[in-house]
Scaffold this active site. Structure first.
Site, short mmCIF file in Angstrom:
data_model
loop_
_atom_site.label_atom_id
_atom_site.label_comp_id
_atom_site.label_asym_id
_atom_site.label_seq_id
_atom_site.Cartn_x
_atom_site.Cartn_y
_atom_site.Cartn_z
CG ASP A 13 -1.82 -1.24 1.25
OD1 ASP A 13 -2.18 -1.75 0.17
OD2 ASP A 13 -2.09 -1.74 2.36
CE LYS A 16 2.34 -2.51 -4.30
NZ LYS A 16 2.11 -2.10 -2.89
CE LYS A 18 0.41 10.37 -7.15
NZ LYS A 18 0.39 11.59 -6.41
N GLY A 40 -4.70 -4.25 -3.73
CA GLY A 40 -5.66 -3.19 -4.02
C GLY A 40 -4.85 -1.98 -4.40
CG HIS A 41 -2.08 -1.96 -6.93
ND1 HIS A 41 -1.12 -2.42 -7.78
CD2 HIS A 41 -1.82 -2.55 -5.73
CE1 HIS A 41 -0.31 -3.26 -7.13
NE2 HIS A 41 -0.73 -3.36 -5.89
CD GLN A 223 0.55 -9.07 -2.82
OE1 GLN A 223 1.16 -9.73 -3.65
NE2 GLN A 223 -0.69 -8.68 -3.02
CB THR A 238 1.75 -12.28 0.49
OG1 THR A 238 0.71 -12.81 -0.34
CG2 THR A 238 2.92 -11.83 -0.37
CG ASP A 332 -0.06 14.28 1.31
OD1 ASP A 332 0.69 13.41 0.84
OD2 ASP A 332 -1.29 14.10 1.48
CB VAL A 411 2.60 16.30 -2.06
CG1 VAL A 411 4.08 16.33 -1.73
CG2 VAL A 411 2.33 16.95 -3.43
#
Ligand code: GDP
Ligand code: IMO
Ligand code: MG
Length: 431
Positions: A13, A16, A18, A40-41, A223, A238, A332, A411
């Site tokens: 998380d 990756k 974005k 979950g990307h 992951q 995992t 941020d 950010v």
């Protein structure tokens, strides 16, 4: 043209999705090489939010070929749902393909995942219950069902029959649960095969041809390093090779196809599921980071555990992955804090250590240095020179400690909320 790899350096998380979406603009292919729909990307473009589980994060660009590679485990139900969701949001998925050699997650894998976790009680891993571990177990056990088996009904029938008979023994005799109906699973998966059949390809030849035709290929890790089966915080990991090493075995290419290894880290640290987390913050500061960073799982919606940046584990991750450039996300999120801590040593059983132990224990404590916060919103800053002085000090310390350059600072969640720190280097790598 040598290819680039993106990997997470912490417990997942890191952003990756974005970053892969951002870099996909200059790619011909985006390829997943391991994991499954435990990922979950997230991608955020203006007021559109996408969460991808199996489909590579290049899919928003209609010209990018998105391949789910042989090393991935594919739950066809989840994949079809994802395709339908994307199409309903106006995204063209005609360039999404899956590998013949990839193994398929079946209903009995999801059930086994759940029953095993329940049986483990307070020793459970905290898996996503998506059946990922049991699918890889069958692959290693050489009884797995592959995507190509769906194309030959006789073979599929035989393999499924063997597996359901076998798993039903486990369900009824060990877990005292209901058996599965062979017929309903068989019929369900035949329907999936019909829907997916025109997307099934021989990925090995496709990638080798692409490479020789100088196509720009981006490999998207799922992951992250500390969840790696071999080098993560075992057994709280995992079941795939999440590192850059997993790319070659996951898609069938030699190491010399790969050029840049881009590691992504958050400006702090999170973890979902159980297992050691030396820099975890169990107080209102951890809660504030969770709120500001919206740290809730993209797959399971579970609250993510939050902690300070851990440079010992980060150095270890960079070392194993051969990282040559870093991307730092969610800077941020730290903007309101008075003090920002960074872990540079561990204390374990009254000893101070500066390495990531192979038998990492729950009682490992972080030893920190403190940085003064910058107390200023940075989410609309687009040039490095405008970042507050204390923010730059934090960045510089990370770069010096890891002896690596940070290419980009994220950010905000939106596609364009980025500071490209070294523009010419960035363009050299990604165009
Ligand atoms: P992945 O699994 O590595 O792709 O990461 P996830 O998508 O599961 O989680 C990252 C979360 O942080 C998502 O909700 C992103 O939209 C969000 N995100 C990514 N980069 C930034 C950032 O720089 N700042 C903030 N505030 N959110 C970000
Ligand atoms: P992305 O790609 C964060 C964690 C689970 C659990 C452990 C094992 O979005 O970064 P599994 O279902 O894989 O057998 O669960 O791994 N986990 C993740 N944590 N991000 C992920 O993926 C994860 N995929 C699995 O929470 O602790
Ligand atoms: Mg995620």
């Amino acid at each position: 043209m040598p290819s680039n790899v993106i990997v997470g350096l912490q417990w997942g998380d890191e952003g990756k999705g974005k970053i892969t979406d951002l870099l996909a603009k200059n790619s011909d292919y985006v390829i997943r090489y391991q994991g499954g729909n435990n990922s979950g990307h997230s991608i955020h473009i203006k007021n559109h939010y996408f969460v991808l589980h199996l489909i590579p994060s290049g899919v928003i660009y209609s010209g990018v070929k998105c391949i789910i590679g042989p090393g991935v485990v594919i739950d066809p139900k989840s994949l079809i749902q994802e395709i339908q969701n994307l199409e309903s949001m106006g995204i063209n998925t005609s360039k999404v393909f899956l590998a013949k050699r990839a193994h398929i997650t079946m209903p009995y894998h999801r059930l086994l995942d759940q029953y095993q976790e329940e049986a483990l009680g307070d020793k459970s891993i905290g898996t996503t219950h998506k059946g990922i571990g049991p699918t890889y177990v069958d692959k290693v056990d050489r009884i797995g069902i592959r995507v190509l088996d769906l194309l030959d009904l006789k073979v599929f029938y035989k393999k499924l029959k063997y597996n359901i008979d076998f798993k039903n023994q486990i369900f009824t005799k060990i877990f005292q649960r209901e058996p599965l109906s062979f017929q309903s699973v068989y019929e369900e998966y035949i329907e999936y095969a019909k829907i997916l059949s025109n997307r099934i390809i021989d990925v090995v030849y496709e990638i080798h041809d692409a490479f020789h035709n100088k196509k720009r290929i981006l490999f998207e890790g799922a992951q992250a390093m500390l969840l790696d089966l071999n080098y993560g915080t075992y057994p709280y990991v995992t079941t795939s090779s999440t590192s850059t090493g997993g790319v070659c075995t996951g898609v069938g290419i030699p190491p010399n196809f790969l050029k840049n290894f881009i590691g992504i880290t958050k400006a702090y640290c999170t973890r979902v599921g159980f297992g050691p987390f030396p820099t975890e913050i169990n107080n209102e500061i951890g809660d504030a980071i969770r709120q500001k960073g919206n740290e809730y799982g993209a797959t399971t919606k579970r609250p993510r555990r939050c902690g300070w940046l851990d440079l010992i584990s980060l150095k270890y991750s960079c070392m194993i992955n051969g990282i040559n450039y870093l991307i730092i996300t969610k800077l941020d999120v730290l903007s309101e804090l008075d003090i920002i801590k960074v872990c540079i040593k561990y204390k374990c059983d009254n000893k101070i250590i500066q390495y990531f132990p192979s038998n990492i224990k729950q009682n490992l404590e972080g030893i920190y240095i403190d940085f003064p916060g910058w107390k200023k919103d940075i989410s609309h800053i687009y040039e490095y020179k405008y970042l507050p002085k204390n923010c730059k000090k934090y960045i510089k310390f990370i770069e010096d400690y890891l002896k690596l350059e940070i290419l980009l600072i994220s950010v905000g969640s939106e596609r364009n909320q980025n500071i490209i720190k070294n523009e010419s280097l960035f363009l050299e790598i990604f165009t």
